[in-house]
Write a protein that holds these residues in place. Sequence first.
Motif, PDB file in Angstrom:
ATOM      1  N   HIS A 173       0.829  -1.218   0.000  1.00 55.32           N
ATOM      2  CA  HIS A 173       0.000   0.000   0.000  1.00 55.32           C
ATOM      3  C   HIS A 173       0.858   1.261   0.000  1.00 55.32           C
ATOM      4  N   SER A 174       2.098   1.135   0.474  1.00 52.44           N
ATOM      5  CA  SER A 174       3.009   2.278   0.481  1.00 52.44           C
ATOM      6  C   SER A 174       3.596   2.543  -0.898  1.00 52.44           C
ATOM      7  N   ARG A 189       3.108   3.652  -4.204  1.00 51.49           N
ATOM      8  CA  ARG A 189       2.039   4.441  -4.792  1.00 51.49           C
ATOM      9  C   ARG A 189       2.143   4.563  -6.303  1.00 51.49           C
ATOM     10  N   LEU A 207      -2.113   6.474   4.444  1.00 53.58           N
ATOM     11  CA  LEU A 207      -2.207   5.655   3.236  1.00 53.58           C
ATOM     12  C   LEU A 207      -3.587   5.711   2.584  1.00 53.58           C
TER      13      LEU A 207
END
Length: 84
Positions: A13-14, A16, A48
């Motif tokens: 999720h980090s 991007r 996030l």
Amino acid sequence: MTDSTELNRLFWHSRRGMLELDVLLVPFVKEVYPTLSAEDQARYRKLLSCEDQDMFGWFMQRGEPEDADLRYIVKMILDRVQPD
């Protein structure tokens, strides 16, 4: 302590897809996130959920989040990479 499944999920999720965000968020989640307090971990997860363009503006210091928790975690990430 954060388990490896949670860290793996946060790692993805980090990422991007915007280089400027990836170079800040990916190392932060790998190196710092596991050592954060539960409150700061919650702040990072909240970050996030934000839009990439908003985060880009905050990290490029073109503005700052209205939310105090988001301001706090953005500052924490920026302080980690900016020289004193």
